[in-house]
Structures are given as C-alpha cells and as structure tokens.
Design a protein around this motif. Structure first.
Motif, PDB file in Angstrom:
ATOM      1  N   PHE A  77       0.812  -1.218   0.000  1.00 24.18           N
ATOM      2  CA  PHE A  77       0.000   0.000   0.000  1.00 24.18           C
ATOM      3  C   PHE A  77       0.847   1.270   0.000  1.00 24.18           C
ATOM      4  CE2 PHE A  77      -3.439  -2.596   2.231  1.00 24.18           C
ATOM      5  CZ  PHE A  77      -4.216  -2.697   1.087  1.00 24.18           C
ATOM      6  N   GLY A  78       2.128   1.168   0.412  1.00 19.14           N
ATOM      7  CA  GLY A  78       2.930   2.374   0.551  1.00 19.14           C
ATOM      8  C   GLY A  78       4.353   2.206   0.081  1.00 19.14           C
ATOM      9  N   GLU A  79       4.964   3.318  -0.297  1.00 23.58           N
ATOM     10  CA  GLU A  79       6.324   3.300  -0.836  1.00 23.58           C
ATOM     11  C   GLU A  79       7.377   3.016   0.229  1.00 23.58           C
ATOM     12  OE1 GLU A  79       6.326   7.199  -2.427  1.00 23.58           O
ATOM     13  OE2 GLU A  79       4.948   6.726  -4.078  1.00 23.58           O
ATOM     14  N   ALA A  80       7.069   3.363   1.493  1.00 21.79           N
ATOM     15  CA  ALA A  80       8.074   3.215   2.547  1.00 21.79           C
ATOM     16  C   ALA A  80       8.455   1.763   2.791  1.00 21.79           C
ATOM     17  CB  ALA A  80       7.572   3.844   3.847  1.00 21.79           C
ATOM     18  N   GLU A  81       7.578   0.825   2.479  1.00 25.62           N
ATOM     19  CA  GLU A  81       7.856  -0.589   2.711  1.00 25.62           C
ATOM     20  C   GLU A  81       8.587  -1.260   1.556  1.00 25.62           C
ATOM     21  OE1 GLU A  81       4.767  -2.766   5.506  1.00 25.62           O
ATOM     22  OE2 GLU A  81       3.739  -1.932   3.765  1.00 25.62           O
ATOM     23  N   LEU A  82       8.615  -0.633   0.397  1.00 26.16           N
ATOM     24  CA  LEU A  82       9.086  -1.317  -0.809  1.00 26.16           C
ATOM     25  C   LEU A  82      10.540  -1.770  -0.719  1.00 26.16           C
ATOM     26  CD1 LEU A  82       8.550  -2.304  -3.676  1.00 26.16           C
ATOM     27  CD2 LEU A  82       9.122  -0.005  -4.502  1.00 26.16           C
ATOM     28  N   LEU A  83      11.461  -0.833  -0.541  1.00 29.83           N
ATOM     29  CA  LEU A  83      12.879  -1.211  -0.504  1.00 29.83           C
ATOM     30  C   LEU A  83      13.217  -2.093   0.692  1.00 29.83           C
ATOM     31  CD1 LEU A  83      14.676   2.027  -1.775  1.00 29.83           C
ATOM     32  CD2 LEU A  83      14.296  -0.120  -2.992  1.00 29.83           C
ATOM     33  N   PRO A  84      12.718  -1.798   1.907  1.00 33.64           N
ATOM     34  CA  PRO A  84      12.993  -2.702   3.024  1.00 33.64           C
ATOM     35  C   PRO A  84      12.506  -4.129   2.773  1.00 33.64           C
ATOM     36  CG  PRO A  84      12.214  -0.604   3.860  1.00 33.64           C
ATOM     37  CD  PRO A  84      12.050  -0.560   2.375  1.00 33.64           C
ATOM     38  N   MET A  85      11.334  -4.303   2.176  1.00 35.47           N
ATOM     39  CA  MET A  85      10.825  -5.645   1.872  1.00 35.47           C
ATOM     40  C   MET A  85      11.700  -6.333   0.827  1.00 35.47           C
ATOM     41  SD  MET A  85       7.930  -6.929   3.319  1.00 35.47           S
ATOM     42  CE  MET A  85       7.024  -7.818   2.055  1.00 35.47           C
ATOM     43  N   ARG A  86      12.062  -5.607  -0.204  1.00 32.85           N
ATOM     44  CA  ARG A  86      12.908  -6.196  -1.251  1.00 32.85           C
ATOM     45  C   ARG A  86      14.251  -6.634  -0.690  1.00 32.85           C
ATOM     46  NH1 ARG A  86      13.264  -2.006  -6.020  1.00 32.85           N
ATOM     47  NH2 ARG A  86      15.293  -3.019  -6.130  1.00 32.85           N
ATOM     48  N   ASP A  87      14.845  -5.770   0.114  1.00 36.74           N
ATOM     49  CA  ASP A  87      16.177  -6.073   0.633  1.00 36.74           C
ATOM     50  C   ASP A  87      16.141  -7.198   1.668  1.00 36.74           C
ATOM     51  OD1 ASP A  87      17.115  -4.065  -0.979  1.00 36.74           O
ATOM     52  OD2 ASP A  87      17.307  -2.580   0.617  1.00 36.74           O
ATOM     53  N   PHE A  88      15.159  -7.172   2.565  1.00 40.61           N
ATOM     54  CA  PHE A  88      15.108  -8.144   3.652  1.00 40.61           C
ATOM     55  C   PHE A  88      14.856  -9.554   3.134  1.00 40.61           C
ATOM     56  CE2 PHE A  88      13.091 -10.288   7.313  1.00 40.61           C
ATOM     57  CZ  PHE A  88      14.046 -10.027   8.287  1.00 40.61           C
TER      58      PHE A  88
END
Length: 368
Positions: free
Chosen positions: A142-153
């Motif tokens: 739903f939000g941009e703030a989660e995108l990179l952390p989810m991809r990286d983790f």
C-alpha cells in the motif's frame, strides 16, 4: 472475506463504499468474472489445523499465518484452480496460497496484498520460509516506505513486488455542503493508532471530539470527547453514519504511533473525499510523500506531540478559509490519485501481466 459478502447488497444500492472489496467491484463492472471466497478466521481449530500447527511451528511460519487458513484454502483448491489468477487481500491468505503452490496444490498465479510484514520479529527460519513463499507470488504494498525494506530483507527481485496506493470510493465518500461542520472526528482500530495523544490534546480543543474505536481509551476522558465503540469494518455503525461524521468534521484527526507501516491510509482518503481537512501524524510509513504534501492537502504533526496536535486542530476550528482550502485540495487529490478506480486499474494490470493475457480473464477471485 469473512463478513464482506454480506455488504454486497449495500454496495449495489449505493449504501456502502466499494473499496471494502479492494477493486473487485470495479473489475466486475469492467467485465472481469470475479469470484469471491470467504475465509473464516474465527473458525474453531480442527484436527487438521492442529496437525499443521505441530508440523509447522509458529516461529517458522510467516507472520499472521494460521494453520486454519491453510486448511480452508486447501479445501477450495479445485475452485481456485479454475481461475486465471488469484488475488489475496490478506497477507495470511497470500502465504497460505503460496505454501500450497509449493506443494503443487495451487496452480495459478498469485497476487498478494501485504502490509506491515516487517513490523514482526523474524528469526532465520521465518525469514527464509517467508522469502521462499514471497517468491511464489507478486506482492502489492500500500505504501512506498515498505518497498525497498521488503525487497532487501527478503531478497526479492523487482519483478516480484510493487506498490499499489490504496484508493476509496469517491461516489460514496463525498462532501455535503449543506451539512454544518461542527465536530472533530477520528476513527480507527489498528494497533498503531495513538488515541491517548488525541485524548490529551482534546482538553485544548474547543469542539466536540468524536472517536470511533474498539481500542481502549484512557479512563479519564475530557468532557468534550464522545467515544463510539465500533469500527468502519464492523456493523456497529452504518457506513452512511460514518460518512455523515466525516461531512460534519472541521478536522479529521489520524493519530499514529511511529512506524514504517502505512497506517491511517483509508481513513485519510475517505475524509479527504468528503472534503474534510486531515491532521495526520507524520511517520516513516507515510504511503506517499508525493501524494500527501504539508499545508497543501494535509496538516502533519509529529508522533506523540499532543500540544502540536491541539494547535493544529484548534487552528482549523477558528479558520473557515483554511478548512475550505484543505478540503478542496483533499478532494482533488483523491479524485486524481487516491480513488478505488486507480487501485483497481493496477490490480487488473497485474492480473493480466501474471496471466500473460490482455482483456477479460475467466475469473479473478479476491480474498480477505
């Protein structure tokens, strides 16, 4: 989607908003054959559920994943495999579908809407198993703030995860110029709401403060605070009653705790669609800094700052021109980028990409 199908008659007669179905209604109107399936999260555990629980310990399961969801999805496998694409609007159901896909029980592309996964603790096994299951679906956030952390983790390729900003039904949520704006309004039940800060601020606010929540509030409430026990998702208050409170609001307050998860998104957009100014806690999880801009269409406050919150709200109470300016800008924002039609467009696009075809699919069942 436990309890949601009962709202379809209300949606069809315009007495309830369509976003409760995450774009499924809009896809149906465009000619998609959409089938809905309900998962009962409150069902008593069966022997099969208990067996899965023993074989798959909680610490090794993805967050919020319950064995009963796996067994219920398994019982629907034949019907689900008749679809072209499966859309899971709950992360627990998305993980269950992916787990069954690993076992070749589910054989259709999966699109899973996930939110707040990284707010939970991940040991080695949970992280590795979650990553393996996420690789079997396309994840929508739903939000941009989660995108990179989810991809990286979880080491996900770009092709497996993307952002689809939530949207609301602008035909249902609408301003009513004839209604006098005479209250402050707040609604929400997710665990990241910070009603304690709002209650503390209420003592400095010269207007009735209406709060709808099932969450506990402080024992001592200021005399201007009116507590309605309920939720927008529940049936305690009709959707039309909630809309009336938005339309009466000189300010809609969305008080949040600090978090990187998008929170308060639907309430903010509903309020803006109704032409109400929004006072929103600014957190790392803000879904879009391009969409939400300080003093253009929203007023931000810092987490836990009751004095700033009171000042923001009181400023709106005494400034009718600011109410109108922010209300108009908010409505325009929702019409342009925060409506359910845009959300449904992106879900449909992802379904077509997953199936490799354009045009109407045989069936695309959303879950919740």
């Amino acid at each position: 989607m436990k309890g949601r199908l009962a709202r379809l008659p209300d949606v069809e007669r315009g007495a309830a908003p369509t976003e409760f179905f995450y774009g499924a209604i809009e896809m149906m109107r465009r000619g998609f054959d959409v089938r809905h399936f309900e998962i009962d999260l409150d069902r008593p555990a069966t022997l099969g559920d208990r067996a899965i629980g023993r074989l798959w310990p909680r610490g090794a399961r993805p967050v919020k994943m319950d064995p009963s969801v796996v067994t219920q999805v398994h019982s629907l496998a034949a019907q689900l495999n008749a679809a072209d694409c499966l859309v899971a609007t709950g992360g627990n159901i998305a993980f269950a579908l992916a787990a069954l896909a690993r076992l070749d029980v589910i054989r259709r592309p999966i699109i899973g809407i996930q939110c707040g996964v990284l707010n939970f603790k991940h040991g080695y096994l949970r992280r590795e198993i979650s990553a393996a299951l996420l690789s079997r679906m396309h994840t929508l956030l739903f939000g941009e703030a989660e995108l990179l952390p989810m991809r990286d983790f979880f080491h996900l390729p770009e092709s497996r995860i993307s952002v689809n900003l939530f949207g609301v039904d602008t035909q249902f949520w609408r301003p009513e110029p004839a209604v006098k704006r005479d209250i402050v309004f707040s609604i929400g039940n997710d665990g990241r709401r910070d009603f304690a800060t709002l209650v503390k601020a209420a003592a400095q606010i010269d207007a009735p403060v209406h709060i709808i929540t099932k969450l506990p509030l402080p024992d001592a409430l200021p005399p201007n605070v009116v507590h309605h026990r309920g939720s927008w998702h529940g049936t305690e208050l009709a959707d039309e009653r909630v809309r009336e409170l938005y339309q009466r609001a000189r300010a809609v307050v969305v008080p949040l705790q600090a978090s990187n998860q998008p929170s308060g998104q639907s309430v903010t957009l509903q309020a803006m669609a109704c032409g109400a100014p929004v006072v929103l806690t600014e957190t790392e999880g803000l879904w879009s800094r391009e969409q939400m801009v300080q003093d253009r269409n929203v007023l931000f406050v810092q987490p836990g700052d009751s004095a700033e919150l009171a000042a923001r709200v009181q400023g709106l109470i005494v400034d009718g021109r600011m109410i109108k300016r922010l209300g108009r800008a908010g409505r325009e924002t929702v019409e342009q980028s925060g409506n359910i039609e845009c959300f449904a467009d992106r879900v449909a696009e992802q379904c077509e990409r997953a199936t490799g075809r354009r045009g109407n699919s045989r069936t695309t069942p959303p879950f919740c």
